[in-house]
Design a protein around this motif. Structure first.
Motif, PDB file in Angstrom:
ATOM      1  N   UNK A   3      38.656  36.935  34.047  1.00 38.37           N
ATOM      2  CA  UNK A   3      38.669  36.735  35.495  1.00 38.37           C
ATOM      3  C   UNK A   3      39.841  37.480  36.164  1.00 38.37           C
ATOM      4  N   UNK A   4      40.992  37.450  35.492  1.00 40.37           N
ATOM      5  CA  UNK A   4      42.165  38.173  36.019  1.00 40.37           C
ATOM      6  C   UNK A   4      41.813  39.655  36.167  1.00 40.37           C
ATOM      7  N   UNK A   5      41.157  40.203  35.124  1.00 40.13           N
ATOM      8  CA  UNK A   5      40.798  41.623  35.156  1.00 40.13           C
ATOM      9  C   UNK A   5      39.703  41.881  36.197  1.00 40.13           C
ATOM     10  N   UNK A   6      38.732  40.962  36.274  1.00 38.68           N
ATOM     11  CA  UNK A   6      37.647  41.121  37.258  1.00 38.68           C
ATOM     12  C   UNK A   6      38.206  41.116  38.688  1.00 38.68           C
ATOM     13  N   UNK A   7      39.189  40.258  38.921  1.00 37.21           N
ATOM     14  CA  UNK A   7      39.799  40.216  40.257  1.00 37.21           C
ATOM     15  C   UNK A   7      40.504  41.530  40.583  1.00 37.21           C
ATOM     16  N   UNK A   8      41.247  42.066  39.612  1.00 35.18           N
ATOM     17  CA  UNK A   8      41.930  43.346  39.866  1.00 35.18           C
ATOM     18  C   UNK A   8      40.906  44.430  40.198  1.00 35.18           C
ATOM     19  N   UNK A   9      39.827  44.481  39.422  1.00 39.09           N
ATOM     20  CA  UNK A   9      38.789  45.493  39.668  1.00 39.09           C
ATOM     21  C   UNK A   9      38.153  45.281  41.035  1.00 39.09           C
ATOM     22  N   UNK A  10      37.884  44.014  41.366  1.00 39.23           N
ATOM     23  CA  UNK A  10      37.202  43.716  42.632  1.00 39.23           C
ATOM     24  C   UNK A  10      38.075  44.089  43.827  1.00 39.23           C
ATOM     25  N   UNK A  11      39.369  43.815  43.745  1.00 46.02           N
ATOM     26  CA  UNK A  11      40.261  44.155  44.868  1.00 46.02           C
ATOM     27  C   UNK A  11      40.365  45.677  45.021  1.00 46.02           C
ATOM     28  N   UNK A  58      39.066  47.701  48.365  1.00 48.38           N
ATOM     29  CA  UNK A  58      39.950  48.623  49.098  1.00 48.38           C
ATOM     30  C   UNK A  58      39.212  49.922  49.431  1.00 48.38           C
ATOM     31  N   UNK A  59      38.301  50.325  48.548  1.00 50.32           N
ATOM     32  CA  UNK A  59      37.543  51.565  48.781  1.00 50.32           C
ATOM     33  C   UNK A  59      36.372  51.302  49.729  1.00 50.32           C
ATOM     34  N   UNK A  60      35.652  50.195  49.489  1.00 51.08           N
ATOM     35  CA  UNK A  60      34.421  49.944  50.251  1.00 51.08           C
ATOM     36  C   UNK A  60      34.667  49.362  51.637  1.00 51.08           C
ATOM     37  N   UNK A  63      39.984  46.657  55.840  1.00 52.16           N
ATOM     38  CA  UNK A  63      40.644  45.425  55.394  1.00 52.16           C
ATOM     39  C   UNK A  63      42.004  45.763  54.786  1.00 52.16           C
ATOM     40  N   UNK A  64      43.045  45.070  55.254  1.00 50.87           N
ATOM     41  CA  UNK A  64      44.376  45.272  54.672  1.00 50.87           C
ATOM     42  C   UNK A  64      44.531  44.291  53.506  1.00 50.87           C
ATOM     43  N   UNK A  65      44.847  44.813  52.336  1.00 48.02           N
ATOM     44  CA  UNK A  65      45.049  43.941  51.173  1.00 48.02           C
ATOM     45  C   UNK A  65      46.539  43.908  50.832  1.00 48.02           C
ATOM     46  N   UNK A  66      47.124  42.720  50.905  1.00 50.57           N
ATOM     47  CA  UNK A  66      48.532  42.552  50.538  1.00 50.57           C
ATOM     48  C   UNK A  66      48.562  41.865  49.177  1.00 50.57           C
ATOM     49  N   UNK A  67      49.131  42.528  48.195  1.00 51.49           N
ATOM     50  CA  UNK A  67      49.184  41.933  46.854  1.00 51.49           C
ATOM     51  C   UNK A  67      50.501  41.172  46.669  1.00 51.49           C
ATOM     52  N   UNK A  68      50.369  39.927  46.248  1.00 51.01           N
ATOM     53  CA  UNK A  68      51.549  39.074  46.039  1.00 51.01           C
ATOM     54  C   UNK A  68      51.696  38.825  44.541  1.00 51.01           C
ATOM     55  N   UNK A  69      52.850  39.133  44.003  1.00 53.20           N
ATOM     56  CA  UNK A  69      53.084  38.914  42.582  1.00 53.20           C
ATOM     57  C   UNK A  69      53.425  37.432  42.355  1.00 53.20           C
TER      58      UNK A  69
END
Ligand SMILES: Nc1ncnc2c1ncn2[C@@H]1O[C@H](COP(=O)(O)OP(=O)(O)OP(=O)(O)O)[C@@H](O)[C@H]1O
Ligand SMILES: Nc1nc(=O)c2ncn([C@H]3C[C@H](O)[C@@H](CO)O3)c2[nH]1
Length: 207
Positions: free
Chosen positions: A158-166, A170-172, A176-182
Motif C-alpha cells: 500500500x505504501x508503494x501503491x500510494x507513492x505510485x498513485x501520487x 501529479x501528471x494526470x 492539483x498541488x500535492x504537498x508531501x509531508x514526511x
C-alpha cells in the motif's frame, strides 16, 4: 486561489489523515469531511478474508464516498466555500486495483470512472508519507480490533501503491498541488512547530 479551496489529506492506513484534517479544520475554521469507518459492515470480514469480501468492501467505500462528495459539491464547492476532507476519492482506485482481481477489478474500475470522472477534484492534496514501522506502530496503538489482521506485506504494498498513485495524479491532474509531508520526521501531533509549518504552507497555498 481564484475559488475557495477543496483540500484533501491523503496517505496510507494510519498515516494521520483524520488527525491532521481535524487539526487543520480547527485552525482554519473549515468544515471537515471524514470517511465512514465504524458503520462499515465489511471491514472486519475483509481483513479476515480479502478474496471473499473485497468487491463488497470496495463498492461500499465507493458508494459512500460518492454520496459524500456529491454532498460536498452541493454544500460547499458550488457555493464557493472552502472545505477539507480526510481522503481523496481516488483512494478507491488505489485500494481497488490492489485488492480486486480479474473481471471484478475491470468492472470496479469502470464503475469508478463512470461515477467520479465528472466530479470536482481537490485543489490541494496533503500527502502524508510514512514508513512501514511507523504505520504499523500507529495502527497497533490505535487498536481497532479488525485491523489486527493487517499484515506488514499488505501495508508495504500500500505504501508503494500510494507513492505510485501520487506520482500519477501529479501528471494526470497538473492543476492539483500535492504537498508531501514526511510523517516519519514531521510530528504534527506532538510538535507545535511542525504543525505551524504545515499550517503556514497551507495558508500560502490558499491565498
Ligand atoms: N504524527 C503523529 N504522531 C503520533 N501519533 C500519530 C501521529 N499522527 C497520527 N497519530 C496517531 O496514529 C493513529 C492513526 O491516526 P489517524 O486515525 O489520524 O490515521 P488515518 O490516516 O486517518 O488512518 P486511516 O487510514 O485508518 O483512516 C491515531 O491513533 C493517531 O492518534
Ligand atoms: N480495501 C479498502 N479500500 C478502501 O477504499 C479503503 N478505505 C479505507 N480502508 C480501510 C483502511 C483502514 O483499515 C480503514 C479506515 O480507513 O478502512 C480501505 N480498505
Amino acid at each position: 486561489m481564484k475559488h475557495a479551496p477543496f483540500i484533501a489529506v491523503e496517505g496510507p492506513i494510519g498515516a494521520g489523515k483524520t488527525t491532521l484534517a481535524t487539526m487543520l479544520a480547527e485552525e482554519f475554521q473549515l468544515p471537515v469531511i471524514k470517511e465512514i469507518v465504524e458503520e462499515n459492515p465489511y471491514l472486519d470480514k475483509f481483513y479476515q478474508n480479502m478474496d471473499d469480501w473485497s468487491f463488497q468492501l470496495e463498492m461500499f467505500f465507493l458508494c459512500n464516498r460518492y454520496k459524500q462528495l456529491e454532498d460536498t459539491v452541493n454544500e460547499y464547492i458550488n457555493k464557493d466555500k472552502p472545505v477539507i476532507s480526510d481522503y481523496h476519492i481516488y483512494k478507491n482506485l488505489i485500494f481497488g486495483e490492489r485488492t480486486l482481481k480479474g473481471t471484478k477489478r475491470d468492472k470496479y474500475r469502470e464503475i469508478y470512472h463512470v461515477l467520479t470522472d465528472d466530479l470536482p477534484k481537490p485543489d490541494i492534496i496533503l500527502y502524508i508519507r510514512a514508513d512501514l514501522d511507523t504505520l504499523m506502530a500507529r495502527i497497533a496503538k490505535r487498536g481497532r480490533p479488525f485491523e489486527e489482521e493487517i499484515s506488514p506485506a499488505y501495508m508495504q504494498q500500500l505504501i508503494e501503491d500510494y507513492d505510485d498513485a501520487m506520482a500519477s495524479l501529479a501528471v494526470r491532474e497538473p492543476s492539483t498541488v500535492i504537498v508531501t509531508i514526511d510523517g516519519n520526521q514531521i510530528d504534527f501531533v506532538e510538535n507545535k512547530e511542525d504543525f505551524a509549518a504545515i499550517s503556514a504552507q497551507l495558508k500560502e497555498l490558499m491565498k
